[in-house]
Write a protein that holds these residues in place. Structure first.
Motif, mmCIF file in Angstrom:
data_model
loop_
_atom_site.group_PDB
_atom_site.id
_atom_site.type_symbol
_atom_site.label_atom_id
_atom_site.label_comp_id
_atom_site.label_asym_id
_atom_site.label_seq_id
_atom_site.Cartn_x
_atom_site.Cartn_y
_atom_site.Cartn_z
ATOM 1 N N UNK A 31 2.753 4.933 -0.111
ATOM 2 C CA UNK A 31 2.531 3.520 -1.192
ATOM 3 C C UNK A 31 3.648 2.924 -0.818
ATOM 4 N N UNK A 32 4.816 3.514 -0.899
ATOM 5 C CA UNK A 32 6.015 2.703 -0.864
ATOM 6 C C UNK A 32 5.857 1.983 0.533
ATOM 7 N N UNK A 33 6.016 2.650 1.454
ATOM 8 C CA UNK A 33 6.067 1.992 2.733
ATOM 9 C C UNK A 33 4.995 1.085 2.911
ATOM 10 N N UNK A 34 3.551 1.230 2.597
ATOM 11 C CA UNK A 34 2.980 0.186 2.846
ATOM 12 C C UNK A 34 3.253 -1.161 2.044
ATOM 13 N N UNK A 35 4.047 -1.047 1.018
ATOM 14 C CA UNK A 35 4.429 -2.415 0.235
ATOM 15 C C UNK A 35 5.632 -2.691 0.652
ATOM 16 N N UNK A 57 6.464 6.085 6.753
ATOM 17 C CA UNK A 57 6.987 6.502 5.885
ATOM 18 C C UNK A 57 8.721 6.518 6.630
ATOM 19 N N UNK A 58 8.832 7.083 7.612
ATOM 20 C CA UNK A 58 10.110 7.384 8.216
ATOM 21 C C UNK A 58 10.858 5.903 8.370
ATOM 22 N N UNK A 59 10.160 4.894 8.680
ATOM 23 C CA UNK A 59 10.636 3.593 8.892
ATOM 24 C C UNK A 59 11.284 3.152 7.760
ATOM 25 N N UNK A 60 10.625 3.494 6.654
ATOM 26 C CA UNK A 60 11.093 2.944 5.171
ATOM 27 C C UNK A 60 12.003 4.139 4.241
ATOM 28 N N UNK A 61 12.430 5.085 5.001
ATOM 29 C CA UNK A 61 12.977 6.118 4.011
ATOM 30 C C UNK A 61 14.218 6.278 4.617
#
Length: 207
Positions: A31-35, A57-61
């Motif tokens: 959800x976080x990554x999509x936003x 997910x890994x891209x945004x974490x």
């Protein structure tokens, strides 16, 4: 200095209720990554996401911890343990209401029985726990405010539509339901015990 964080759980529709640093728990990380919202941690078994989603997910974490599917605690509890280790307070959970009733109950228990302040926050509801002391509440969009005893409590309500004066509230007592703040701010004083507070801004939920 204490810093808040928000753990985004799998039932979240978005991160709009987030405050402070973001932690994605299992599908909540997607959800976080999509936003395109940056996370300090993504944690979970991620059994509900595919390889492409995991790459996102890994891209945004900043950090990713993949847990085994067979484990003794929920992804939400694992995320909570990590947040506590970092010293975050308060810890906000979003995406924890709705869906499976067992998961919803587990998230409510996190609010009620952790030793650090936990807030369960959704679009129309916010749940938190009060310890003994004096607590000030300001009027906002959440019209209704209810109080339930987690353990036997002595409670005084001032500035509310239905005031109480050193009332003994036992577990199972529903006298505290659907109250309203009538002044610019209201005061809850707990002489003993612990109270679950539910704030709601959806009039349809008024009973």
């Amino acid at each position: 200095m204490l810093k808040p964080c928000t753990i985004v759980l799998g039932m979240a529709q978005n991160c709009d209720q987030a405050e402070g640093d973001l932690i994605g728990a299992d599908r909540g990380a997607l959800v976080c990554a999509r936003q395109q919202r940056r996370m300090v941690m993504a944690i979970g078994d991620f059994d509900s996401v595919n390889a492409e989603e995991m790459t996102m997910i890994r891209q945004y974490a900043d950090q990713v911890e993949v847990l085994p599917v067979m484990k003794d605690e929920t992804d939400a509890l694992s995320a909570l343990h990590w947040a506590k280790e970092q010293g975050y307070q308060p810890i906000i959970l979003t995406g924890g209401l709705g869906g499976r009733q067992d998961h919803q109950l587990a998230n409510l228990l996190l609010v009620m029985y952790q030793e650090v302040p936990i807030i369960l926050r959704e679009k129309n509801n916010e749940l938190s726990c009060l310890e003994p002391g004096r607590h000030v509440f300001k009027a906002n969009a959440a019209r209704f405010i209810s109080f339930f005893a987690i353990e036997p409590a002595v409670i005084t309500l001032e500035g509310f539509l239905y005031p109480l004066d050193h009332y003994f509230m036992d577990r199972g007592d529903t006298i505290g339901i659907s109250n309203e703040i009538v002044d610019q701010e209201a005061v809850v004083t707990l002489d003993q015990g612990r109270i679950l507070v539910v704030r709601c801004n959806d009039a349809k939920l008024n009973s």
